[in-house]
Design a protein around this motif. Sequence first.
Motif, PDB file in Angstrom:
ATOM      1  N   LEU A  34      -0.475  62.406  29.175  1.00  0.00           N
ATOM      2  CA  LEU A  34       1.324  62.267  28.606  1.00  0.00           C
ATOM      3  C   LEU A  34       1.494  63.060  30.488  1.00  0.00           C
ATOM      4  O   LEU A  34       2.430  61.961  30.585  1.00  0.00           O
ATOM      5  CB  LEU A  34       1.696  63.925  28.492  1.00  0.00           C
ATOM      6  CG  LEU A  34       2.758  64.638  28.097  1.00  0.00           C
ATOM      7  CD1 LEU A  34       3.530  63.398  27.030  1.00  0.00           C
ATOM      8  CD2 LEU A  34       2.807  65.652  27.603  1.00  0.00           C
ATOM      9  N   GLU A  35       0.447  62.979  31.142  1.00  0.00           N
ATOM     10  CA  GLU A  35       0.876  63.455  32.249  1.00  0.00           C
ATOM     11  C   GLU A  35       1.146  62.259  33.568  1.00  0.00           C
ATOM     12  O   GLU A  35       1.819  61.218  34.151  1.00  0.00           O
ATOM     13  CB  GLU A  35      -0.256  64.716  33.197  1.00  0.00           C
ATOM     14  CG  GLU A  35       0.047  66.589  33.242  1.00  0.00           C
ATOM     15  CD  GLU A  35      -1.081  66.461  33.507  1.00  0.00           C
ATOM     16  OE1 GLU A  35      -2.214  65.818  34.407  1.00  0.00           O
ATOM     17  OE2 GLU A  35      -1.278  67.453  33.475  1.00  0.00           O
ATOM     18  N   ARG A  36       0.122  61.031  32.644  1.00  0.00           N
ATOM     19  CA  ARG A  36      -0.080  59.986  33.333  1.00  0.00           C
ATOM     20  C   ARG A  36       1.918  58.946  32.609  1.00  0.00           C
ATOM     21  O   ARG A  36       2.026  58.617  33.561  1.00  0.00           O
ATOM     22  CB  ARG A  36      -1.210  59.214  33.036  1.00  0.00           C
ATOM     23  CG  ARG A  36      -1.782  57.621  33.553  1.00  0.00           C
ATOM     24  CD  ARG A  36      -2.727  56.950  33.184  1.00  0.00           C
ATOM     25  NE  ARG A  36      -3.047  56.035  34.009  1.00  0.00           N
ATOM     26  CZ  ARG A  36      -3.399  55.484  34.060  1.00  0.00           C
ATOM     27  NH1 ARG A  36      -4.528  55.685  32.880  1.00  0.00           N
ATOM     28  NH2 ARG A  36      -3.891  53.974  34.866  1.00  0.00           N
ATOM     29  N   VAL A  37       1.615  59.212  31.642  1.00  0.00           N
ATOM     30  CA  VAL A  37       2.835  58.587  31.335  1.00  0.00           C
ATOM     31  C   VAL A  37       4.265  58.978  32.561  1.00  0.00           C
ATOM     32  O   VAL A  37       4.834  57.917  32.558  1.00  0.00           O
ATOM     33  CB  VAL A  37       3.005  58.409  29.865  1.00  0.00           C
ATOM     34  CG1 VAL A  37       4.692  58.346  29.164  1.00  0.00           C
ATOM     35  CG2 VAL A  37       2.123  57.569  28.819  1.00  0.00           C
ATOM     36  N   GLU A  38       4.434  60.239  32.340  1.00  0.00           N
ATOM     37  CA  GLU A  38       5.203  60.758  32.535  1.00  0.00           C
ATOM     38  C   GLU A  38       5.545  60.737  33.669  1.00  0.00           C
ATOM     39  O   GLU A  38       6.415  60.202  35.355  1.00  0.00           O
ATOM     40  CB  GLU A  38       5.566  62.520  33.070  1.00  0.00           C
ATOM     41  CG  GLU A  38       5.876  63.358  31.772  1.00  0.00           C
ATOM     42  CD  GLU A  38       5.258  65.096  31.603  1.00  0.00           C
ATOM     43  OE1 GLU A  38       4.750  65.307  32.424  1.00  0.00           O
ATOM     44  OE2 GLU A  38       5.958  64.763  30.677  1.00  0.00           O
ATOM     45  N   ARG A  39       4.731  60.504  34.827  1.00  0.00           N
ATOM     46  CA  ARG A  39       4.266  59.336  36.474  1.00  0.00           C
ATOM     47  C   ARG A  39       4.458  58.823  36.590  1.00  0.00           C
ATOM     48  O   ARG A  39       5.283  58.139  37.467  1.00  0.00           O
ATOM     49  CB  ARG A  39       3.078  59.948  36.686  1.00  0.00           C
ATOM     50  CG  ARG A  39       2.407  60.850  37.711  1.00  0.00           C
ATOM     51  CD  ARG A  39       1.012  61.739  38.287  1.00  0.00           C
ATOM     52  NE  ARG A  39      -0.315  60.342  37.839  1.00  0.00           N
ATOM     53  CZ  ARG A  39      -0.729  60.894  37.159  1.00  0.00           C
ATOM     54  NH1 ARG A  39      -0.583  62.097  36.650  1.00  0.00           N
ATOM     55  NH2 ARG A  39      -1.621  60.279  36.455  1.00  0.00           N
TER      56      ARG A  39
ATOM     57  N   THR B  90      -3.249  65.981  27.402  1.00  0.00           N
ATOM     58  CA  THR B  90      -2.563  65.921  28.408  1.00  0.00           C
ATOM     59  C   THR B  90      -2.577  65.294  29.483  1.00  0.00           C
ATOM     60  O   THR B  90      -1.073  64.821  29.897  1.00  0.00           O
ATOM     61  CB  THR B  90      -3.382  67.450  28.214  1.00  0.00           C
ATOM     62  OG1 THR B  90      -2.994  68.075  27.722  1.00  0.00           O
ATOM     63  CG2 THR B  90      -2.708  68.120  29.432  1.00  0.00           C
TER      64      THR B  90
ATOM     65  N   ASP C 185      11.632  54.917  37.262  1.00  0.00           N
ATOM     66  CA  ASP C 185      12.698  55.150  37.917  1.00  0.00           C
ATOM     67  C   ASP C 185      12.752  54.731  39.058  1.00  0.00           C
ATOM     68  O   ASP C 185      14.218  54.822  39.381  1.00  0.00           O
ATOM     69  CB  ASP C 185      13.247  56.148  37.160  1.00  0.00           C
ATOM     70  CG  ASP C 185      13.667  56.887  36.168  1.00  0.00           C
ATOM     71  OD1 ASP C 185      13.899  55.411  35.337  1.00  0.00           O
ATOM     72  OD2 ASP C 185      13.318  58.239  35.998  1.00  0.00           O
TER      73      ASP C 185
ATOM     74  N   LEU D 241       6.676  56.814  34.541  1.00  0.00           N
ATOM     75  CA  LEU D 241       8.128  57.074  34.017  1.00  0.00           C
ATOM     76  C   LEU D 241       9.327  57.835  35.319  1.00  0.00           C
ATOM     77  O   LEU D 241       9.811  55.898  35.522  1.00  0.00           O
ATOM     78  CB  LEU D 241       8.588  57.719  32.801  1.00  0.00           C
ATOM     79  CG  LEU D 241       7.829  57.465  31.535  1.00  0.00           C
ATOM     80  CD1 LEU D 241       8.706  58.410  30.453  1.00  0.00           C
ATOM     81  CD2 LEU D 241       9.291  56.121  30.986  1.00  0.00           C
ATOM     82  N   LEU D 242       8.375  58.666  35.968  1.00  0.00           N
ATOM     83  CA  LEU D 242       9.079  58.154  37.365  1.00  0.00           C
ATOM     84  C   LEU D 242       9.226  57.659  38.245  1.00  0.00           C
ATOM     85  O   LEU D 242      10.005  56.627  38.942  1.00  0.00           O
ATOM     86  CB  LEU D 242       8.294  59.698  38.150  1.00  0.00           C
ATOM     87  CG  LEU D 242       8.709  61.231  37.278  1.00  0.00           C
ATOM     88  CD1 LEU D 242       7.818  62.074  37.634  1.00  0.00           C
ATOM     89  CD2 LEU D 242       9.981  61.626  37.625  1.00  0.00           C
ATOM     90  N   ARG D 243       7.676  56.412  38.660  1.00  0.00           N
ATOM     91  CA  ARG D 243       7.859  55.663  39.205  1.00  0.00           C
ATOM     92  C   ARG D 243       8.735  54.181  38.730  1.00  0.00           C
ATOM     93  O   ARG D 243       9.436  53.831  40.003  1.00  0.00           O
ATOM     94  CB  ARG D 243       6.588  54.977  39.425  1.00  0.00           C
ATOM     95  CG  ARG D 243       6.201  54.288  40.364  1.00  0.00           C
ATOM     96  CD  ARG D 243       6.343  54.281  41.751  1.00  0.00           C
ATOM     97  NE  ARG D 243       5.670  53.259  42.975  1.00  0.00           N
ATOM     98  CZ  ARG D 243       6.398  52.896  43.548  1.00  0.00           C
ATOM     99  NH1 ARG D 243       7.625  53.714  44.083  1.00  0.00           N
ATOM    100  NH2 ARG D 243       6.032  52.338  44.719  1.00  0.00           N
TER     101      ARG D 243
END
Length: 71
Positions: A8-13, A5, A19, A15-17
């Motif tokens: 996953l949160e780190r990867v999502e952050r 988890t 973008d 990806l947002l960064r």
Amino acid sequence: MPSLTDLLERVERLLLRHDELKRTNTLLQEQVQALSQERDSLRSRLGAARSRIDALLERLPVETTEPGKNS
């Protein structure tokens, strides 16, 4: 060891960064292009102004001084 988890949160952050950085880069590239066009336009105008000044300078009478006379 980080949990799945957390990863996953780190990867999502990330990806947002990513973008955000892509959008910022696109905006900066647009600014560079606009400034380059403005620079080219100003260079062209400067060249035209120099040509006009040179033409005017050529039309000025040449001042000659006679020997023994101070201008």
